[in-house]
Every structure is written in structure tokens, then in C-alpha cells.
Write an enzyme that holds these catalytic residues in place. Structure first.
Site, short mmCIF file in Angstrom:
data_model
loop_
_atom_site.label_atom_id
_atom_site.label_comp_id
_atom_site.label_asym_id
_atom_site.label_seq_id
_atom_site.Cartn_x
_atom_site.Cartn_y
_atom_site.Cartn_z
CG HIS A 50 -3.89 -1.07 -6.88
ND1 HIS A 50 -4.29 -0.43 -5.78
CD2 HIS A 50 -3.78 -2.29 -6.66
CE1 HIS A 50 -4.71 -1.46 -4.92
NE2 HIS A 50 -4.39 -2.37 -5.40
NE ARG A 60 -4.38 -1.23 0.00
CZ ARG A 60 -4.53 -2.47 -0.78
NH1 ARG A 60 -3.64 -2.53 -1.68
NH2 ARG A 60 -5.67 -2.95 -0.79
P1 NDP Z 1 -1.99 -10.75 5.58
O1 NDP Z 1 -2.77 -10.10 6.40
O2 NDP Z 1 -2.21 -12.43 4.92
O3 NDP Z 1 -0.43 -10.52 5.90
C1 NDP Z 1 0.07 -9.36 6.33
C2 NDP Z 1 1.44 -9.78 6.78
O4 NDP Z 1 1.82 -8.29 7.41
C3 NDP Z 1 1.36 -10.38 8.02
O5 NDP Z 1 2.58 -11.37 7.89
C4 NDP Z 1 1.54 -9.75 9.09
O6 NDP Z 1 2.32 -10.40 10.36
C5 NDP Z 1 2.38 -8.40 8.73
N1 NDP Z 1 1.98 -7.37 9.39
C6 NDP Z 1 0.95 -6.76 9.81
N2 NDP Z 1 1.25 -5.63 10.47
C7 NDP Z 1 2.46 -5.65 10.78
C8 NDP Z 1 3.30 -4.84 11.49
N3 NDP Z 1 2.81 -4.00 12.32
N4 NDP Z 1 4.58 -5.08 11.76
C9 NDP Z 1 5.04 -6.28 11.06
N5 NDP Z 1 4.35 -7.05 10.42
C10 NDP Z 1 2.98 -6.44 10.08
O7 NDP Z 1 -2.31 -9.86 3.88
P2 NDP Z 1 -2.04 -10.31 2.68
O8 NDP Z 1 -0.39 -11.14 2.57
O9 NDP Z 1 -2.99 -11.10 1.99
O10 NDP Z 1 -1.78 -9.28 1.69
C11 NDP Z 1 -1.05 -7.93 2.21
C12 NDP Z 1 -1.39 -6.78 1.40
O11 NDP Z 1 -0.98 -6.61 0.09
C13 NDP Z 1 -2.79 -6.34 1.65
O12 NDP Z 1 -3.00 -5.80 3.11
C14 NDP Z 1 -2.74 -5.23 0.47
O13 NDP Z 1 -2.51 -3.99 1.05
C15 NDP Z 1 -1.88 -5.76 -0.69
N6 NDP Z 1 -2.31 -6.25 -1.76
C16 NDP Z 1 -1.97 -5.46 -2.76
C17 NDP Z 1 -2.52 -5.79 -4.16
C18 NDP Z 1 -2.08 -5.10 -5.35
O14 NDP Z 1 -2.51 -5.51 -6.47
N7 NDP Z 1 -1.14 -4.25 -5.34
C19 NDP Z 1 -3.51 -6.96 -4.16
C20 NDP Z 1 -3.54 -7.59 -2.99
C21 NDP Z 1 -3.04 -7.28 -1.55
P3 NDP Z 1 1.52 -11.57 11.12
O15 NDP Z 1 1.59 -12.52 10.30
O16 NDP Z 1 2.24 -11.62 12.11
O17 NDP Z 1 0.14 -11.29 11.05
C1 OXD Z 2 -6.70 -5.90 -2.72
C2 OXD Z 2 -5.85 -4.92 -3.99
O1 OXD Z 2 -6.51 -5.29 -1.58
O2 OXD Z 2 -6.21 -5.39 -5.03
O3 OXD Z 2 -7.16 -6.87 -3.13
O4 OXD Z 2 -5.23 -4.17 -3.54
#
Ligand code: NDP
Ligand code: OXD
Length: 310
Positions: A273, A225
Site C-alpha cells: 500500500h 482497493r
Molecule cells: P475519484 O472518486 O476521483 O474517482 C473514482 C472513479 O471511479 C471515478 O471515475 C468514478 O466514476 C469511478 N467509479 C466509481 N464507482 C464506479 C462504478 N460503480 N462503476 C464505474 N466506475 C465507478 O477517486 P480517486 O481517483 O481520487 O481515487 C481512486 C481510488 O484510489 C480511491 O478511492 C482509493 O481507493 C485508491 N487510492 C489508493 C492509494 C494507494 O496508495 N494505493 C492512494 C490513494 C487512493 P465517475 O467519474 O463517474 O464518478
Molecule cells: C488513500 C490511500 O486512500 O492511501 O489515500 O489509499
């Protein structure tokens, strides 16, 4: 009994989801009425995306859950009208797409492809890139998407380290957590991939100080993000050479305004995106599995922790 499912995703995708949701419901033998227009008090499940028409969840008094089509939840998690359970999207199509985008962009920088694609002079110069096994890539965020990308990079033989809120144990990946862990990961990363969610704790996680922890000339790849990065600090680090290149898929304001300095910056690649998209066929199966669970009184998959914000 008939289950009423309201589609409140992107209206442009309604005809596709209409077909895919019906197919997935039939496969699970669930009798359902799927529509983009259901009387709010009759709705059992809401299929939701932030780019759909729904802002106020208050009238949906009977709804057992809101089933998100997006992985990211920052646009909905703080909505005070959302009192229903909220499940986000974890979909193998989304994960595969992100893994491909991340590995493609990591390989571009690892192999130094730009110098050949943008060659202007007939110079026969043969610098060999290091092998992947001699290159360290860090993945911040080891969730559904980050862990899959990290494992794919590891399968290509990169040295991969990762960082997450809770400590992980993933074969072949050097996993860290906590503030010291972040410093450790960044100080060795020649390429950093951001796959953290946007929460109050992750906003500006790459600020001037932390960009300074990276080895000189490191590459940033951000499909997570926009607000994960302090934009002013990144632009300054690109100009000073501390950061060699930034490939950015997500931004504070989207679409990225035409006058944003990222568009014209010679060391920035902007992608709009598109890193990973939710795939309707597989996403519909995930949504319907949660409807099945809801109807069977089983725990829903991928529920969001509202306190943590993801
Ligand atoms: P998840 O919720 O599965 O994973 C998030 C990860 O971030 C976890 O490992 C979590 O830790 C870690 N995390 C969260 N907060 C913190 C923190 N404060 N400090 C350290 N680590 C942290 O999300 P996804 O993997 O499914 O997706 C990740 C992001 O990708 C989405 O939130 C979205 O913003 C982005 N995205 C972008 C897309 C695009 O097209 N550009 C498409 C889809 C998603 P823990 O494992 O300990 O919970
Ligand atoms: C999602 C994205 O969050 O597309 O799925 O960014």
C-alpha cells in the site's frame, strides 16, 4: 476570530502536519488554533484520517466539516456518527505519486523487464517488446487518479481505454461506461489498472467471469482497493494462465497476512500500500483552502457523495 482545527490524523505525522498546516494557514491569513487536542464542542474543522484516533464524531457539534487526508473514503463514509460535511483528499502530490507508480508498473510488464532481471542462464535471446502504440492498457476509474494515470500512459503512446460510472470525454482516451462498456474495455486490455473506489457497486468487480473477458495472459495492476478483486478467482486465473501477472498494492486485509497465498505466488507482485501517499505540504494547502472556503461561506472542494459511497 480564531478557527479551531483539530488534527485527528495518524499521530506519527502530527509534528509534520502541525508545521505544514500552520504554514498554509498563515499563507491564507487565517488565524487558527491547530492542535491534536481540542475540546470537542469548540472544534470548527477536523483534519481526519482513518488511522487516527477519532471514531465518534458525535461530540463535535460545532464542526463545519471533516477534512480527510485520504483519497479513499470507504472506512468513514458509512460511519453513522459522521453528520458533518466530509471532504476527501485530492492532492497533486498524491496524484503525481500514483501516476509514477502506475506508469512504472505498466512499463515493467510492457517491456517484459522481469525476464532480464531474473535471468539465470546465459541465453542471448532477443525478443523485442511491442511499441507502446501497439499495446492496449485499460484504466478502470477515471477520477482524480485514474484520469491522470490514463493521460500519462497516453503520453507514452499506449492505446488507452478507460471506464467510469458516468461517461467521460478525455482527449486521447477511449472512454466507456456501463456494463457493456466494461466488457468492451476488458476484452481489449492487455494490462488493466484498477483505480476505482471500494463501494458496494465495485466490490468484486473483477470476478471470475470478468477475468475471463480479458485477453489470455493479461496483467492486472491494482492500486485501488483490495475488495475490487475476487481473490479466489484471481488466484485460479493466475494458475490457469488466463492472467499472466498481478501487481497488487492493496488488499482486503492490510497488512497482508504472512500466510496469504499472494506473498508466495510466482505470478504476483505485492507492494505494501505504497502506490501513492498524501504529501503533507500539498495536502495541508488543500485542507486550508477548504477551511478558507468554509469560513467564506463558499462551497467546499472534494465533498463525498455519501449515497454513491465515494
Ligand atoms: P475519484 O472518486 O476521483 O474517482 C473514482 C472513479 O471511479 C471515478 O471515475 C468514478 O466514476 C469511478 N467509479 C466509481 N464507482 C464506479 C462504478 N460503480 N462503476 C464505474 N466506475 C465507478 O477517486 P480517486 O481517483 O481520487 O481515487 C481512486 C481510488 O484510489 C480511491 O478511492 C482509493 O481507493 C485508491 N487510492 C489508493 C492509494 C494507494 O496508495 N494505493 C492512494 C490513494 C487512493 P465517475 O467519474 O463517474 O464518478
Ligand atoms: C488513500 C490511500 O486512500 O492511501 O489515500 O489509499
Amino acid at each position: 476570530m480564531t478557527v479551531n482545527v483539530l488534527y485527528a490524523g495518524n499521530p506519527k505525522l502530527w509534528s509534520v502536519y502541525d508545521v505544514e498546516l500552520r504554514k498554509a494557514l498563515a499563507k491564507q491569513h487565517i488565524t487558527a488554533n491547530v492542535s491534536a487536542d481540542v475540546t470537542p464542542e469548540d472544534v470548527d474543522y477536523i483534519v481526519y484520517a482513518p488511522n487516527g484516533p477519532l471514531q465518534d464524531f458525535t461530540p463535535y457539534t460545532r464542526a463545519k466539516a471533516v477534512l480527510g487526508l485520504w483519497a479513499g473514503v470507504e472506512k468513514v463514509v458509512g460511519n453513522p456518527t459522521l453528520t458533518q460535511h466530509y471532504a476527501r483528499m485530492v492532492d497533486d502530490g498524491l496524484t503525481q505519486g500514483m501516476t509514477e507508480w502506475v506508469t512504472g508498473h505498466v512499463l515493467r510488464h510492457h517491456l517484459g523487464m522481469d525476464q532480464y532481471i531474473h535471468r539465470t542462464d546465459p541465453i542471448w535471446h532477443q525478443p523485442a517488446p511491442p511499441l507502446a502504440r501497439d499495446r492496449t492498457v485499460a484504466v478502470l476509474g477515471l477520477g482524480a487518479l485514474g484520469a491522470a494515470a490514463a493521460q500519462a500512459l497516453r503520453a507514452l503512446d499506449f492505446k488507452v481505454c478507460g471506464w467510469s460510472r458516468s461517461q467521460k470525454n478525455i482527449a486521447g482516451i477511449d472512454c466507456f461506461s456501463g456494463d457493456e462498456g466494461l466488457r468492451n474495455v476488458l476484452s481489449r486490455a492487455e494490462i488493466v489498472v484498477l483505480l476505482l473506489p471500494k463501494t458496494p457497486a465495485t466490490e468484486n468487480i473483477l470476478n471470475a467471469e470478468r477475468l475471463g473477458w480479458l485477453p489470455n495472459g493479461a496483467v492486472i495492476i491494482n492500486p485501488g482497493r483490495g475488495p475490487l478483486i475476487d481473490d479466489g478467482a484471481l488466484l485460479a486465473a493466475l494458475d490457469s494462465g488466463q492472467i499472466g501477472h498481478a501487481t497488487l498494492d492493496v488488499f482486503r486485509v492490510e497488512p497482508l497476512p504472512a500466510d496469504d497465498p499472494y506473498w508466495a505466488h510466482p505470478k504476483v507482485t505485492v507492494t505494501p500500500h505504497i502506490a501513492a501517499d498524501t504529501r503533507p505540504a500539498s495536502a495541508a494547502r488543500v485542507i486550508v483552502e477548504n477551511i478558507r472556503r468554509g469560513e467564506a461561506g463558499e462551497p467546499l472542494l472534494h465533498l463525498v457523495d455519501r449515497e454513491a459511497g465515494y
